[in-house]
Structures are given as C-alpha cells and as structure tokens.
Scaffold this motif. Structure first.
Motif, PDB file in Angstrom:
ATOM      1  N   HIS A 118      -5.352  10.175 -28.680  1.00  0.00           N
ATOM      2  CA  HIS A 118      -4.479  10.647 -27.612  1.00  0.00           C
ATOM      3  C   HIS A 118      -3.060  10.789 -28.153  1.00  0.00           C
ATOM      4  N   LEU A 119      -2.141  11.214 -27.309  1.00  0.00           N
ATOM      5  CA  LEU A 119      -0.746  11.306 -27.710  1.00  0.00           C
ATOM      6  C   LEU A 119      -0.212   9.919 -28.051  1.00  0.00           C
ATOM      7  N   SER A 120       0.397   9.786 -29.215  1.00  0.00           N
ATOM      8  CA  SER A 120       0.929   8.506 -29.668  1.00  0.00           C
ATOM      9  C   SER A 120       1.932   8.792 -30.775  1.00  0.00           C
ATOM     10  N   PHE A 121       3.211   8.513 -30.527  1.00  0.00           N
ATOM     11  CA  PHE A 121       4.245   8.861 -31.495  1.00  0.00           C
ATOM     12  C   PHE A 121       5.442   7.933 -31.302  1.00  0.00           C
ATOM     13  N   PRO A 122       6.382   7.874 -32.257  1.00  0.00           N
ATOM     14  CA  PRO A 122       7.518   6.958 -32.151  1.00  0.00           C
ATOM     15  C   PRO A 122       8.280   7.138 -30.841  1.00  0.00           C
ATOM     16  N   GLN A 123       8.640   6.016 -30.241  1.00  0.00           N
ATOM     17  CA  GLN A 123       9.290   6.049 -28.932  1.00  0.00           C
ATOM     18  C   GLN A 123      10.765   5.645 -28.980  1.00  0.00           C
ATOM     19  N   GLY A 124      11.310   5.456 -30.162  1.00  0.00           N
ATOM     20  CA  GLY A 124      12.711   5.082 -30.285  1.00  0.00           C
ATOM     21  C   GLY A 124      13.602   6.294 -30.445  1.00  0.00           C
ATOM     22  N   ALA A 125      14.488   6.227 -31.416  1.00  0.00           N
ATOM     23  CA  ALA A 125      15.449   7.304 -31.638  1.00  0.00           C
ATOM     24  C   ALA A 125      14.760   8.609 -32.038  1.00  0.00           C
ATOM     25  N   GLU A 126      13.549   8.516 -32.585  1.00  0.00           N
ATOM     26  CA  GLU A 126      12.828   9.713 -33.035  1.00  0.00           C
ATOM     27  C   GLU A 126      12.027  10.387 -31.926  1.00  0.00           C
ATOM     28  N   ARG A 127      12.008   9.825 -30.738  1.00  0.00           N
ATOM     29  CA  ARG A 127      11.118  10.339 -29.687  1.00  0.00           C
ATOM     30  C   ARG A 127      11.367  11.818 -29.390  1.00  0.00           C
ATOM     31  N   GLU A 128      12.623  12.206 -29.265  1.00  0.00           N
ATOM     32  CA  GLU A 128      12.931  13.594 -28.924  1.00  0.00           C
ATOM     33  C   GLU A 128      12.459  14.554 -30.017  1.00  0.00           C
ATOM     34  N   LEU A 129      12.601  14.139 -31.280  1.00  0.00           N
ATOM     35  CA  LEU A 129      12.145  14.973 -32.379  1.00  0.00           C
ATOM     36  C   LEU A 129      10.633  15.170 -32.320  1.00  0.00           C
ATOM     37  N   TRP A 130       9.891  14.099 -32.020  1.00  0.00           N
ATOM     38  CA  TRP A 130       8.441  14.204 -31.956  1.00  0.00           C
ATOM     39  C   TRP A 130       7.994  15.045 -30.772  1.00  0.00           C
ATOM     40  N   LEU A 131       8.723  14.970 -29.669  1.00  0.00           N
ATOM     41  CA  LEU A 131       8.416  15.847 -28.535  1.00  0.00           C
ATOM     42  C   LEU A 131       8.633  17.314 -28.911  1.00  0.00           C
ATOM     43  N   ASP A 132       9.702  17.576 -29.654  1.00  0.00           N
ATOM     44  CA  ASP A 132       9.944  18.945 -30.122  1.00  0.00           C
ATOM     45  C   ASP A 132       8.807  19.417 -31.016  1.00  0.00           C
ATOM     46  N   ARG A 133       8.375  18.556 -31.916  1.00  0.00           N
ATOM     47  CA  ARG A 133       7.280  18.920 -32.814  1.00  0.00           C
ATOM     48  C   ARG A 133       5.985  19.166 -32.038  1.00  0.00           C
ATOM     49  N   HIS A 134       5.775  18.355 -31.013  1.00  0.00           N
ATOM     50  CA  HIS A 134       4.564  18.485 -30.213  1.00  0.00           C
ATOM     51  C   HIS A 134       4.431  19.882 -29.608  1.00  0.00           C
ATOM     52  N   VAL A 135       5.531  20.436 -29.114  1.00  0.00           N
ATOM     53  CA  VAL A 135       5.453  21.763 -28.496  1.00  0.00           C
ATOM     54  C   VAL A 135       5.677  22.887 -29.503  1.00  0.00           C
ATOM     55  N   ALA A 136       6.284  22.579 -30.654  1.00  0.00           N
ATOM     56  CA  ALA A 136       6.492  23.613 -31.667  1.00  0.00           C
ATOM     57  C   ALA A 136       5.169  24.119 -32.220  1.00  0.00           C
ATOM     58  N   TYR A 137       4.171  23.241 -32.287  1.00  0.00           N
ATOM     59  CA  TYR A 137       2.888  23.665 -32.842  1.00  0.00           C
ATOM     60  C   TYR A 137       2.216  24.736 -31.978  1.00  0.00           C
ATOM     61  N   PRO A 138       2.023  24.512 -30.675  1.00  0.00           N
ATOM     62  CA  PRO A 138       1.401  25.582 -29.891  1.00  0.00           C
ATOM     63  C   PRO A 138       2.227  26.862 -29.862  1.00  0.00           C
ATOM     64  N   VAL A 139       3.556  26.751 -29.919  1.00  0.00           N
ATOM     65  CA  VAL A 139       4.376  27.962 -29.990  1.00  0.00           C
ATOM     66  C   VAL A 139       4.058  28.717 -31.282  1.00  0.00           C
ATOM     67  N   ALA A 140       3.928  27.978 -32.373  1.00  0.00           N
ATOM     68  CA  ALA A 140       3.573  28.609 -33.643  1.00  0.00           C
ATOM     69  C   ALA A 140       2.180  29.229 -33.593  1.00  0.00           C
ATOM     70  N   MET A 141       1.337  28.717 -32.695  1.00  0.00           N
ATOM     71  CA  MET A 141      -0.010  29.247 -32.527  1.00  0.00           C
ATOM     72  C   MET A 141      -0.062  30.394 -31.520  1.00  0.00           C
ATOM     73  N   GLY A 142       1.104  30.778 -30.979  1.00  0.00           N
ATOM     74  CA  GLY A 142       1.150  31.923 -30.087  1.00  0.00           C
ATOM     75  C   GLY A 142       1.406  31.621 -28.631  1.00  0.00           C
TER      76      GLY A 142
END
Length: 240
Positions: free
Chosen positions: A163-187
């Motif tokens: 399931h979704l599981s990623f750093p929840q501290g200072a890096e959280r916003e970056l990981w959220l960006d990465r999470h949605v960047a992938y489907p955007v890259a997929m179209g």
C-alpha cells in the motif's frame, strides 16, 4: 476496494466515502486502468506476490484476499496456481461484480464476500493478501485488521501487504509530488492528478515504512520483510 486516486469531491462524507466511490458505476467501469497507471510495476507486484506465497503454501492452498474488488490479483494468483482456492472480501458490491468478470472461468475456485475483515470466514487459511487497501484505515483500525488477518492464518502462513507508505517528515511533500508525477508521466491529466495529490495528502492514512512495519508486527507478524518499493508504494512479506 482499491486505490485509484480518483476520489470525488464528496468523498469526505462520514458514511464510508471510499465504499461510496467504489460503488459509482463510472469509477468501476474505469477501474482497470487506474491502478496500472498509478502503481509502478503493478503487474510485477502481482507476480511476486504469487511467488512469495508459493514458497510456504501447499498445492491446494486456501488463500484469503482482503480488498478483493476488481479481481486483478485474484486473476493472477488463480492462473498461476490452479490448485489454490480463494476467499475474496471487499465492501463494495460493484467492485465484486467487476472481480467476477475479471476472474472469469477461475471463479469456480473463488468465493466473494461483501464486507470487511470481520465478515471473512474464521479460517484457517494457508496465506493472505491485502494489496492497495490498508492505507484506507487509520493506525488503530489497521492494526486491528492485521490482527484479524493473523488470527485466520495457520502458524507460519505468509501474508503479503502492499500500500502507500512513504516518509512522513520533511520529505512528505516531495514524496507526494513523486506519487502523482508518475501517472502524469504515463499520460494522466495533470489537473486531475493535482486533485489526486490533495486526496492522498488529506484523506488517506499514510505512514512511513517503519511505522507500517511496526503495525504489521503489532498485529501479530514477528517476521516482516520489505520486498517491493516503487516511489510511494511499499510491499512486505510477513509470516504468522
């Protein structure tokens, strides 16, 4: 009930908004493309799950699948292991009907139950699977659900969770960006994905991988190993 990142605006309603979403005919009809676009390596995750379970189960294994709506992993597991039988549990009836169509002729070996973990048979099961589902549950309910899965397994039986599981501290916003960047890259539509990012950030219960492993152990699984990591997604194999 699976995660496809298309939560409607009214999904904040208290009467189980996620079940409401996955009961929507349009959401169900478009479901198959969602996870493949959002989860990097989804097909590989399903194949690895089949391999990991097969390490410890008999040829006639009985497998519990929690969050079985859509039927994607059930289809892969059933095709890979013709001797296995399955119980699939999901609270969204429309998603279970989709699972029936997805699984096709292998439905002869599958029982589908509308409900939650408490509605699953007591077992014992030889293995259990819960993919793209536990992030819908807060920490307390997640630990309780994991415990109920454990209670239904034979000693030593494998359990695969992802399931979704990623750093929840200072890096959280970056990981959220990465999470949605992938489907955007997929179209995927960027505007739609911005809405999806907000939904994940505010409506799902996401924890760090370390916290997720601790929940699995607290639920009764002393052996927990990470086997899958793809951007914001993690998967573990645990043994009862």
């Amino acid at each position: 009930m699976k995660h496809d990142d298309h939560l409607p605006d009214d999904a904040v309603a208290p009467d189980n908004p996620f079940v409401k979403h996955f009961s929507d005919p349009e959401a169900v009809s478009n479901y198959a493309e969602g996870p493949r676009r959002v989860v990097p390596g989804l097909e590989a995750l399903h194949r690895m799950t089949a391999i990991l379970l097969a390490e410890r189960v008999p040829a006639d294994a009985r497998v519990l699948v929690l969050g079985a709506g859509g039927g994607m992993e059930l289809q892969v597991l059933a095709q890979a292991h013709p001797g296995w039988t399955f119980v699939g549990v999901d609270p969204a009836a429309a998603m279970l009907r989709l699972a029936e169509r997805t699984i096709g002729p292998d439905m002869a070996r599958v029982d589908l139950i509308e409900g939650y973990i408490d509605d699953a048979p007591p077992g014992p099961f030889d293995a259990a699977v819960c993919l793209l589902t536990l992030h819908f549950l807060d920490a307390a309910e997640r630990e309780r659900t994991v415990g109920e899965i454990h209670r239904r397994l034979r000693p030593g039986a494998p359990f695969v969770a992802a399931h979704l599981s990623f750093p929840q501290g200072a890096e959280r916003e970056l990981w959220l960006d990465r999470h949605v960047a992938y489907p955007v890259a997929m179209g995927a539509d960027p505007e739609q994905m911005r809405g999806a990012r907000e939904a994940v950030a505010t409506r799902l219960a996401t924890f760090s991988p370390g916290q997720d492993e601790a929940i699995l152990r607290a639920g009764g699984f002393p052996e927990v190993s990470l086997f899958f990591a793809a951007f914001a997604w993690r998967g573990w194999i645990a043994n009862a």
